[in-house]
Scaffold this motif. Structure first.
Motif, PDB file in Angstrom:
ATOM      1  N   VAL A  73       0.903  -1.222  -0.115  1.00  0.00           N
ATOM      2  CA  VAL A  73       0.068  -0.116  -0.020  1.00  0.00           C
ATOM      3  C   VAL A  73       0.875   1.233   0.031  1.00  0.00           C
ATOM      4  CG1 VAL A  73      -1.632   1.409   1.354  1.00  0.00           C
ATOM      5  CG2 VAL A  73      -1.993  -1.145   1.085  1.00  0.00           C
ATOM      6  N   HIS A  75       1.074   5.027   0.598  1.00  0.00           N
ATOM      7  CA  HIS A  75      -0.020   6.225   1.034  1.00  0.00           C
ATOM      8  C   HIS A  75       0.985   7.412   0.510  1.00  0.00           C
ATOM      9  CE1 HIS A  75      -2.017   3.887   4.337  1.00  0.00           C
ATOM     10  NE2 HIS A  75      -0.645   3.160   4.413  1.00  0.00           N
ATOM     11  N   TRP A 108      -6.258   0.140   6.860  1.00  0.00           N
ATOM     12  CA  TRP A 108      -4.921   0.176   6.100  1.00  0.00           C
ATOM     13  C   TRP A 108      -3.877  -0.311   7.197  1.00  0.00           C
ATOM     14  CZ3 TRP A 108      -7.537   0.142   2.285  1.00  0.00           C
ATOM     15  CH2 TRP A 108      -8.342   1.422   1.756  1.00  0.00           C
ATOM     16  N   GLN A 115       4.025  -1.205   3.584  1.00  0.00           N
ATOM     17  CA  GLN A 115       3.363  -0.069   3.471  1.00  0.00           C
ATOM     18  C   GLN A 115       4.445   1.174   3.153  1.00  0.00           C
ATOM     19  OE1 GLN A 115      -0.088   0.873   5.664  1.00  0.00           O
ATOM     20  NE2 GLN A 115      -0.583  -1.286   6.174  1.00  0.00           N
TER      21      GLN A 115
END
Length: 330
Positions: A73, A75, A108, A115
């Protein structure tokens, strides 16, 4: 196994689109989601059962995506959830936006995948000047004389200590205003006129710093273990003298800068100490040749630097998203 990468960013992020295109060309599956569109334009759902099985999925564009199957992921530049315009009560709108954000942040954070540059809580912590400035000092960075206070008398003392040559800047990067109508603020010198309004300082602390003369400013982009440094000739135009973010592209040259090894290593160490895998660091190079730390942005923009200099930052970001590391060129 195909890499599945979710990019959390606003709907008009051309930088993310450029990275996504490169990742796709390398065989990855990339999903771009604007969290501000949840839940009206996309849905994120979760189920939990007593057997210990938890499932999370994203419903976007007519398809269901298993969030627990993601490998990464990013961000990037996520926006705050925006309630539908049919809800016009400001208190209700604030409540709904907070509920959605709290829910999504938890989803999340609980995912087991990589991440970038970190989980949301780590990013938010690293973004605070009152947190990352002490870390920079501990690592040996020179920093401007700094005061964070809500005491008008203390600020006046600081003003006198530095012969009136001080600046103020936002204590946090979050814009003022609302998600629909954000407002920003630049770094500004403190004038004698400003001193007449110091009574308002009691309402919230302010960060003030002694003005540091500049030869050039530097944006140092750290991606994994790789450090990219660019000179911003902000003193070439009066528009960017105090804050290069006022952007005067035609009159503000950008050039690749060769950081001394010890400064580059200090930048890498700061990013790592803050728990990040990416960071954009702002430095000043003084006329005397001293490197002075200003701040770090865990998700600072870099695209304009790459376009101006040809530095392969996009490729490095893609490597970081795909593998979790970026090797220093030999």
């Amino acid at each position: 196994m195909t890499e599945q990468i979710l990019v959390l960013t606003d709907a008009e992020d051309v930088t993310a689109e450029r990275v996504a295109a490169l990742l796709t060309s390398r065989g990855a599956e990339v999903l771009l989601l604007d969290p501000g569109a949840v839940p009206t334009g996309a849905q994120v759902e979760m189920t939990a059962a007593g057997t210990g099985r938890v499932r999370r999925w994203l419903r976007l564009g007519g398809r269901d995506v298993d969030l627990d199957g993601l490998t990464c992921v990013w961000h990037r530049r996520p926006t705050a959830p925006v309630p539908p315009h049919t809800v016009d009560d400001p208190d209700v709108r604030a409540h709904l936006s907070g509920e959605v954000k709290t829910y999504l942040d938890g989803v999340w954070r609980a995912l087991a995948c990589r991440q970038v540059p970190a989980t949301r809580d780590v990013i938010d912590r690293a973004d605070r000047k009152s947190y990352h400035l002490p870390a920079a000092v501990e690592l040996g960075f020179a920093v401007p004389p700094t005061l964070i206070t809500s005491d008008a008398d203390r600020l006046l003392d600081f003003y006198d200590e530095h012969d009136g040559k001080i600046i103020t800047k936002p204590l946090h990067r979050s814009p003022r205003g609302t998600a629909e109508a954000p407002m920003g603020r630049y770094t500004e010198p403190v004038s004698t006129r400003d001193l007449g309004y110091l009574a308002a300082l009691r309402l919230a602390p302010m960060i003030v710093q002694a003005y540091v003369p500049k030869d050039v400013e530097l944006r140092v982009t750290v991606v994994g273990a790789v450090v990219f440094a660019v000179e911003i000739h902000s003193q070439a135009t009066r528009h960017t003298r105090y804050d290069w973010r006022r952007y005067d592209h035609q009159n503000t040259p950008l050039q690749v800068h060769a950081l001394p090894d010890d400064v580059a290593e200090r930048c890498r160490t700061l990013v790592d100490r803050l728990g990040l895998s990416y960071g954009a660091i702002d430095l000043i190079l003084t006329p005397e040749g001293q490197y002075v730390f200003l701040e770090i942005n865990p998700n600072g923009q870099y695209d304009w630097l790459e376009l101006a200099t040809g530095l392969p930052i996009t490729a490095a970001v893609a490597d970081l998203l795909l593998t979790g590391s970026v090797e220093v060129p030999s």
